[in-house]
Design a protein around this motif. Structure first.
Motif, PDB file in Angstrom:
ATOM      1  N   ASN A 121       0.792  -1.235   0.000  1.00 32.44           N
ATOM      2  CA  ASN A 121       0.000   0.000   0.000  1.00 32.44           C
ATOM      3  C   ASN A 121       0.823   1.282   0.000  1.00 32.44           C
ATOM      4  OD1 ASN A 121      -3.022  -0.905   0.528  1.00 32.44           O
ATOM      5  ND2 ASN A 121      -1.725  -2.186   1.824  1.00 32.44           N
ATOM      6  N   LYS A 122       2.151   1.172  -0.071  1.00 31.25           N
ATOM      7  CA  LYS A 122       2.999   2.372   0.060  1.00 31.25           C
ATOM      8  C   LYS A 122       2.714   3.402  -1.032  1.00 31.25           C
ATOM      9  CE  LYS A 122       6.869   0.407  -2.566  1.00 31.25           C
ATOM     10  NZ  LYS A 122       8.300   0.064  -2.542  1.00 31.25           N
ATOM     11  N   ASN A 123       2.358   2.941  -2.222  1.00 27.90           N
ATOM     12  CA  ASN A 123       2.117   3.890  -3.317  1.00 27.90           C
ATOM     13  C   ASN A 123       0.770   4.600  -3.196  1.00 27.90           C
ATOM     14  OD1 ASN A 123       4.570   3.320  -4.613  1.00 27.90           O
ATOM     15  ND2 ASN A 123       3.693   1.536  -5.630  1.00 27.90           N
ATOM     16  N   ASP A 124      -0.084   4.122  -2.282  1.00 31.05           N
ATOM     17  CA  ASP A 124      -1.406   4.721  -2.119  1.00 31.05           C
ATOM     18  C   ASP A 124      -1.489   5.665  -0.924  1.00 31.05           C
ATOM     19  OD1 ASP A 124      -2.312   3.200  -4.264  1.00 31.05           O
ATOM     20  OD2 ASP A 124      -2.840   1.510  -2.971  1.00 31.05           O
ATOM     21  N   LEU A 125      -0.437   5.687  -0.097  1.00 29.85           N
ATOM     22  CA  LEU A 125      -0.498   6.456   1.152  1.00 29.85           C
ATOM     23  C   LEU A 125      -0.651   7.955   0.915  1.00 29.85           C
ATOM     24  CD1 LEU A 125       2.224   4.661   3.320  1.00 29.85           C
ATOM     25  CD2 LEU A 125      -0.259   4.515   3.560  1.00 29.85           C
ATOM     26  N   LEU A 126      -0.109   8.443  -0.188  1.00 28.84           N
ATOM     27  CA  LEU A 126      -0.111   9.891  -0.425  1.00 28.84           C
ATOM     28  C   LEU A 126      -0.678  10.268  -1.789  1.00 28.84           C
ATOM     29  CD1 LEU A 126       3.445  10.453   1.031  1.00 28.84           C
ATOM     30  CD2 LEU A 126       1.359  11.326   2.054  1.00 28.84           C
ATOM     31  N   LYS A 127      -1.300   9.322  -2.464  1.00 30.90           N
ATOM     32  CA  LYS A 127      -1.695   9.578  -3.851  1.00 30.90           C
ATOM     33  C   LYS A 127      -2.880  10.534  -3.974  1.00 30.90           C
ATOM     34  CE  LYS A 127      -4.952   5.737  -4.594  1.00 30.90           C
ATOM     35  NZ  LYS A 127      -5.238   4.553  -5.410  1.00 30.90           N
ATOM     36  N   ARG A 128      -3.633  10.761  -2.890  1.00 30.24           N
ATOM     37  CA  ARG A 128      -4.836  11.603  -2.983  1.00 30.24           C
ATOM     38  C   ARG A 128      -4.530  13.092  -2.839  1.00 30.24           C
ATOM     39  NH1 ARG A 128      -9.687  10.510   0.453  1.00 30.24           N
ATOM     40  NH2 ARG A 128      -8.274  10.109   2.190  1.00 30.24           N
ATOM     41  N   ILE A 129      -3.254  13.440  -2.696  1.00 33.22           N
ATOM     42  CA  ILE A 129      -2.914  14.858  -2.516  1.00 33.22           C
ATOM     43  C   ILE A 129      -2.784  15.525  -3.887  1.00 33.22           C
ATOM     44  CG2 ILE A 129      -1.283  16.484  -1.521  1.00 33.22           C
ATOM     45  CD1 ILE A 129      -0.331  14.264   0.306  1.00 33.22           C
ATOM     46  N   PRO A 130      -3.621  16.527  -4.169  1.00 34.73           N
ATOM     47  CA  PRO A 130      -3.546  17.206  -5.466  1.00 34.73           C
ATOM     48  C   PRO A 130      -2.476  18.287  -5.482  1.00 34.73           C
ATOM     49  CG  PRO A 130      -5.362  18.099  -4.204  1.00 34.73           C
ATOM     50  CD  PRO A 130      -4.722  17.031  -3.335  1.00 34.73           C
ATOM     51  N   ASN A 131      -1.691  18.326  -6.558  1.00 31.19           N
ATOM     52  CA  ASN A 131      -0.703  19.395  -6.774  1.00 31.19           C
ATOM     53  C   ASN A 131       0.175  19.636  -5.550  1.00 31.19           C
ATOM     54  OD1 ASN A 131      -1.906  19.909  -9.332  1.00 31.19           O
ATOM     55  ND2 ASN A 131      -3.500  21.107  -8.294  1.00 31.19           N
ATOM     56  N   THR A 132       0.717  18.552  -4.994  1.00 31.86           N
ATOM     57  CA  THR A 132       1.461  18.655  -3.743  1.00 31.86           C
ATOM     58  C   THR A 132       2.839  19.272  -3.938  1.00 31.86           C
ATOM     59  OG1 THR A 132       0.356  16.670  -2.957  1.00 31.86           O
ATOM     60  CG2 THR A 132       2.333  17.325  -1.792  1.00 31.86           C
ATOM     61  N   ASN A 133       3.188  20.186  -3.039  1.00 38.05           N
ATOM     62  CA  ASN A 133       4.557  20.633  -2.921  1.00 38.05           C
ATOM     63  C   ASN A 133       5.221  19.675  -1.933  1.00 38.05           C
ATOM     64  OD1 ASN A 133       6.860  21.939  -1.653  1.00 38.05           O
ATOM     65  ND2 ASN A 133       6.232  23.791  -2.733  1.00 38.05           N
ATOM     66  N   LEU A 166      12.319   3.427   7.991  1.00 34.87           N
ATOM     67  CA  LEU A 166      11.328   2.624   7.279  1.00 34.87           C
ATOM     68  C   LEU A 166      10.877   3.309   5.989  1.00 34.87           C
ATOM     69  CD1 LEU A 166       9.437   0.142   7.269  1.00 34.87           C
ATOM     70  CD2 LEU A 166       7.800   1.507   8.574  1.00 34.87           C
ATOM     71  N   ILE A 167      10.674   4.613   6.046  1.00 34.62           N
ATOM     72  CA  ILE A 167      10.297   5.376   4.846  1.00 34.62           C
ATOM     73  C   ILE A 167      11.316   5.142   3.735  1.00 34.62           C
ATOM     74  CG2 ILE A 167      10.195   7.727   3.898  1.00 34.62           C
ATOM     75  CD1 ILE A 167       8.865   8.582   6.516  1.00 34.62           C
ATOM     76  N   GLN A 168      12.603   5.164   4.130  1.00 32.35           N
ATOM     77  CA  GLN A 168      13.659   4.968   3.140  1.00 32.35           C
ATOM     78  C   GLN A 168      13.694   3.521   2.631  1.00 32.35           C
ATOM     79  OE1 GLN A 168      15.422   7.038   1.481  1.00 32.35           O
ATOM     80  NE2 GLN A 168      16.527   5.419   0.398  1.00 32.35           N
ATOM     81  N   LYS A 169      13.533   2.556   3.552  1.00 31.50           N
ATOM     82  CA  LYS A 169      13.557   1.148   3.129  1.00 31.50           C
ATOM     83  C   LYS A 169      12.405   0.823   2.187  1.00 31.50           C
ATOM     84  CE  LYS A 169      13.946  -0.930   7.201  1.00 31.50           C
ATOM     85  NZ  LYS A 169      14.131  -2.048   8.175  1.00 31.50           N
ATOM     86  N   LEU A 170      11.225   1.411   2.455  1.00 37.67           N
ATOM     87  CA  LEU A 170      10.064   1.179   1.599  1.00 37.67           C
ATOM     88  C   LEU A 170      10.150   1.962   0.291  1.00 37.67           C
ATOM     89  CD1 LEU A 170       7.178   1.333   4.233  1.00 37.67           C
ATOM     90  CD2 LEU A 170       7.965  -0.695   3.017  1.00 37.67           C
ATOM     91  N   ARG A 171      10.980   3.018   0.310  1.00 40.41           N
ATOM     92  CA  ARG A 171      11.121   3.883  -0.871  1.00 40.41           C
ATOM     93  C   ARG A 171       9.775   4.474  -1.291  1.00 40.41           C
ATOM     94  NH1 ARG A 171      16.007   1.037  -4.407  1.00 40.41           N
ATOM     95  NH2 ARG A 171      17.279   0.551  -2.589  1.00 40.41           N
ATOM     96  N   ILE A 172       9.100   5.044  -0.311  1.00 40.84           N
ATOM     97  CA  ILE A 172       7.830   5.706  -0.596  1.00 40.84           C
ATOM     98  C   ILE A 172       8.108   6.866  -1.551  1.00 40.84           C
ATOM     99  CG2 ILE A 172       5.899   6.988   0.399  1.00 40.84           C
ATOM    100  CD1 ILE A 172       6.298   5.409   2.973  1.00 40.84           C
ATOM    101  N   PRO A 173       7.540   6.855  -2.742  1.00 38.08           N
ATOM    102  CA  PRO A 173       7.925   7.810  -3.785  1.00 38.08           C
ATOM    103  C   PRO A 173       7.817   9.266  -3.378  1.00 38.08           C
ATOM    104  CG  PRO A 173       6.525   6.075  -4.686  1.00 38.08           C
ATOM    105  CD  PRO A 173       6.508   5.908  -3.200  1.00 38.08           C
ATOM    106  N   GLU A 174       6.816   9.624  -2.601  1.00 35.26           N
ATOM    107  CA  GLU A 174       6.548  11.022  -2.294  1.00 35.26           C
ATOM    108  C   GLU A 174       7.372  11.576  -1.131  1.00 35.26           C
ATOM    109  OE1 GLU A 174       4.384   8.663  -2.641  1.00 35.26           O
ATOM    110  OE2 GLU A 174       3.029   9.184  -4.282  1.00 35.26           O
ATOM    111  N   MET A 175       8.119  10.708  -0.433  1.00 35.28           N
ATOM    112  CA  MET A 175       8.829  11.151   0.772  1.00 35.28           C
ATOM    113  C   MET A 175      10.320  11.311   0.488  1.00 35.28           C
ATOM    114  SD  MET A 175       6.305  11.258   2.955  1.00 35.28           S
ATOM    115  CE  MET A 175       6.954  11.305   4.615  1.00 35.28           C
ATOM    116  N   ASN A 176      10.858  12.489   0.814  1.00 33.83           N
ATOM    117  CA  ASN A 176      12.277  12.768   0.621  1.00 33.83           C
ATOM    118  C   ASN A 176      12.988  12.659   1.966  1.00 33.83           C
ATOM    119  OD1 ASN A 176      14.755  14.608   0.466  1.00 33.83           O
ATOM    120  ND2 ASN A 176      14.148  14.448  -1.676  1.00 33.83           N
ATOM    121  N   THR A 177      13.717  11.551   2.159  1.00 35.33           N
ATOM    122  CA  THR A 177      14.316  11.232   3.456  1.00 35.33           C
ATOM    123  C   THR A 177      15.311  12.280   3.912  1.00 35.33           C
ATOM    124  OG1 THR A 177      14.116   8.894   2.839  1.00 35.33           O
ATOM    125  CG2 THR A 177      15.468   9.399   4.755  1.00 35.33           C
ATOM    126  N   ILE A 178      16.182  12.704   3.023  1.00 39.55           N
ATOM    127  CA  ILE A 178      17.222  13.652   3.411  1.00 39.55           C
ATOM    128  C   ILE A 178      16.613  14.995   3.817  1.00 39.55           C
ATOM    129  CG2 ILE A 178      17.645  14.476   1.038  1.00 39.55           C
ATOM    130  CD1 ILE A 178      20.310  13.909   3.786  1.00 39.55           C
TER     131      ILE A 178
END
Length: 266
Positions: A121-133, A166-178
């Motif tokens: 479900n990692k790709n669905d966690l943030l997909k509902r955000i429109p035009n996200t910065n 965990l965010i980094q291990k899952l490689r959640i596309p929308e999250m920038n670890t650094i």
């Protein structure tokens, strides 16, 4: 997620335009045991109990050999009681070992289920955000998730640091670890001076664990396995920005600056 959507009352619209109730709920509903099984700690405890059992057995055998040499009736009775007590101690420790193994197996099965759910479900966690910065997303994640939880208890402080891992291990596309790490250093660390003693201690636990993770990433093999060419280390907060991500030398320079910033805050 319906309850989460109403959590911030009048401010909900501004919050959920940046981060989703799904991501918020996943972060707050889980515990440290869900994302990390302390196998090393369990092994240490089991090894210690096994060592104590061997020591107890040696003492019992010594008492057993002595009972045929003792002539005094009172001393013989005392020897028998001590031998019986040692047998009970060994049985208690064996039961503790079985309990620890059962507990570890339960946590391992639960962890596997949690990781399987997150992986699917990692790709669905943030997909509902429109035009996200995405920089705003990282800021909101620190503000409404990481900071309120990491100051709560020592366990929550560890959980918050390990969740970044965990965010980094899952490689959640929308999250920038650094970027998340940078925001934690710049914003959370400065709160130590205006926190209670308990909260400041928990902030310390959080950063101690986070720095351990960062040190691990500075080893080339770990960097290549977990961090190289991943969205979490993109130079800009852009979805799936893997072509323009930090290399190991750039990461090390960034972390050096992070240590300088921590020193300046202290």
């Amino acid at each position: 997620t319906d309850h989460a959507a109403k959590y911030f009352g009048p401010s909900s619209k501004s919050v959920w335009s940046v981060i989703t109730p799904e991501m918020f709920t996943v972060f707050w509903i889980m515990s440290l045991e869900d994302i990390c099984v302390p196998d090393k700690r369990y092994k240490q405890e089991v090894d210690k109990l096994n060592s104590d059992i061997h020591s107890t057995d040696d003492q019992r055998r010594e008492l057993t050999s002595r009972k045929y040499e003792i002539e005094d009736k009172k001393e013989k009775e005392e020897n028998r009681k001590n031998e019986k007590a040692l047998i009970k101690d060994a049985e208690r420790m064996k039961a503790s070992i079985e309990k620890l193994k059962t507990e570890q197996e339960f946590l391992a099965r639960n962890h596997e289920k949690v990781m399987d759910f997150l992986g699917k479900n990692k790709n669905d966690l943030l997909k509902r955000i429109p035009n996200t910065n995405w920089e705003d997303l990282n800021h909101m994640f620190v503000q409404v998730c990481l900071f309120p939880r990491l100051v709560f208890t020592p366990s929550d402080a560890l959980y918050s640091a390990k969740f970044i891992h965990l965010i980094q291990k899952l490689r959640i596309p929308e999250m920038n670890t650094i970027d998340i790490i940078g925001k934690c250093v710049k914003r959370v660390f400065k709160c130590v001076s205006c926190s209670t003693e308990r909260e400041a201690s928990n902030i310390g636990i959080f950063f101690a664990e986070l720095l351990k993770i960062i040190d691990k990433w500075q080893i080339e093999s770990n960097w290549n396995n977990e961090c190289a060419n991943t969205p979490g280390f993109g130079k800009q907060c852009t979805v799936n920005d893997v072509k323009n991500s930090l290399d190991l030398d750039e990461f090390r320079r960034a972390i050096k600056n992070t240590h300088i910033l921590i020193k300046d805050v202290m």
